[in-house]
Design a protein around this motif. Structure first.
Motif, PDB file in Angstrom:
ATOM      1  N   LYS A 210      15.394  28.441  59.115  1.00  0.00           N
ATOM      2  CA  LYS A 210      16.289  27.255  59.833  1.00  0.00           C
ATOM      3  C   LYS A 210      17.588  28.175  60.158  1.00  0.00           C
ATOM      4  O   LYS A 210      18.294  28.746  59.571  1.00  0.00           O
TER       5      LYS A 210
ATOM      6  N   GLY B  82       0.859  17.884  59.184  1.00  0.00           N
ATOM      7  CA  GLY B  82       0.986  17.559  57.716  1.00  0.00           C
ATOM      8  C   GLY B  82       2.189  18.051  57.390  1.00  0.00           C
ATOM      9  O   GLY B  82       2.782  18.429  58.454  1.00  0.00           O
TER      10      GLY B  82
ATOM     11  N   MET C  84       6.327  21.030  64.654  1.00  0.00           N
ATOM     12  CA  MET C  84       5.694  19.792  64.023  1.00  0.00           C
ATOM     13  C   MET C  84       5.634  18.782  64.350  1.00  0.00           C
ATOM     14  O   MET C  84       6.624  18.950  65.520  1.00  0.00           O
TER      15      MET C  84
ATOM     16  N   MET D  86      16.048  18.179  52.840  1.00  0.00           N
ATOM     17  CA  MET D  86      14.660  18.853  53.476  1.00  0.00           C
ATOM     18  C   MET D  86      14.642  19.800  52.644  1.00  0.00           C
ATOM     19  O   MET D  86      13.461  20.186  52.551  1.00  0.00           O
TER      20      MET D  86
ATOM     21  N   PRO E 261      10.146  25.806  61.232  1.00  0.00           N
ATOM     22  CA  PRO E 261       9.012  25.220  61.860  1.00  0.00           C
ATOM     23  C   PRO E 261      10.557  23.888  62.758  1.00  0.00           C
ATOM     24  O   PRO E 261      11.867  24.218  62.249  1.00  0.00           O
TER      25      PRO E 261
ATOM     26  N   LYS F 223      11.368  11.185  65.666  1.00  0.00           N
ATOM     27  CA  LYS F 223      12.278  11.800  67.600  1.00  0.00           C
ATOM     28  C   LYS F 223      10.464  11.035  68.080  1.00  0.00           C
ATOM     29  O   LYS F 223       9.804  12.253  67.848  1.00  0.00           O
TER      30      LYS F 223
END
Ligand code: PNS
Length: 230
Positions: A89, A72, A36, A103, A7, A41
């Motif tokens: 990630k 979402g 997403m 996160m 993501p 930002k």
């Protein structure tokens, strides 16, 4: 095997992202790059649809990688994969780690089935971020060391058409702030000016007018200009 979800906001997708995608595609049977919104930002260079199109163009070289988008929570998105999914990630530095660790824990709290795996960024891309690329683009710099070749023209074109982006990135890095001694008031009026600017289009030469009376002079200098592509 579970699907890997990679993501991010990808505004725009960089060679650093592509390096993570390539390595993840060698580990997992299926990788989904999910574009997403990031609440922090608020003024992306590209719309979400544009970012999806740019990313699709770049990942078309990997047969097991696809691009998706979701409005979402990431933890909820992961539930839409019946076979299960893990988040992948990239980690560039200590500063990334704190944020990413938080996160990962929050996502696990919302969706206990969901794990996050980290790939360390390749050393040659640890300095690289989409923000730095946008700032460089604002100066018309050569972007070949930073971006996949398929999207370089799009980024240059957008930077040239969007002096507000350039101003934002320079302000964020404090260079323009120091040059013009802007006040909070001029910052606020610039922020409120963005939707107007995007409606009417703006060209690079208009940035020359970005002095302390930025919004007034930009407005008048752009009135006669043809709209840029948005
Ligand atoms: O590339 P970025 O901007 O660092 O990616 C951050 C992103 C988009 C992955 C993050 O903001 C995110 O997960 N957004 C989706 C909404 C969400 O789940 N927020 C809670 C994160 S703890």
């Amino acid at each position: 095997m579970k699907t890997a979800i990679y993501p991010g906001s990808f505004d725009p997708i960089t060679l650093g992202h592509l390096n993570i995608i390539r390595r993840a595609s060698g580990i997992f049977e299926r990788v989904v790059v999910c574009i997403m919104p990031n609440a922090g930002k608020l003024h992306p260079m590209f719309t979400r649809e544009e970012r999806v199109a740019l990313a699709r163009r770049v990942v078309s070289r990997f047969p097991n990688v696809e691009v998706d988008t979701f409005d979402g929570l990431l933890a909820e998105y992961a539930k839409t994969f019946p076979e299960g999914a893990v988040i992948v990630k990239g980690l560039r530095a200590n500063t990334d780690f704190e944020n990413e660790f938080q996160m990962a824990l929050i996502n696990k709290k919302i969706n206990p089935e969901l794990d996050t795996m980290f790939l360390t960024a390749s050393q040659k891309y640890t300095f690289l971020s989409s923000s730095v690329v946008k700032e460089l683009a604002g100066y018309g710099a050569d972007l070949t060391p930073f971006l996949p070749c398929e999207i370089i023209d799009d980024v240059h074109e957008r930077a040239a058409c969007d002096p507000i982006q350039t101003i934002f990135h320079r302000l964020r890095r404090n260079t323009l702030w120091e040059e013009t001694k802007w006040t909070t008031k001029s910052w606020n009026s610039l922020t409120s000016f963005i939707p107007w600017c995007r409606r009417h289009g703006a060209c690079r030469s208009a940035t020359k007018n970005a002095s302390s009376s930025a919004t007034r002079s930009l407005r008048s200098s752009m009135r006669s200009r043809p709209p840029c592509r948005w």
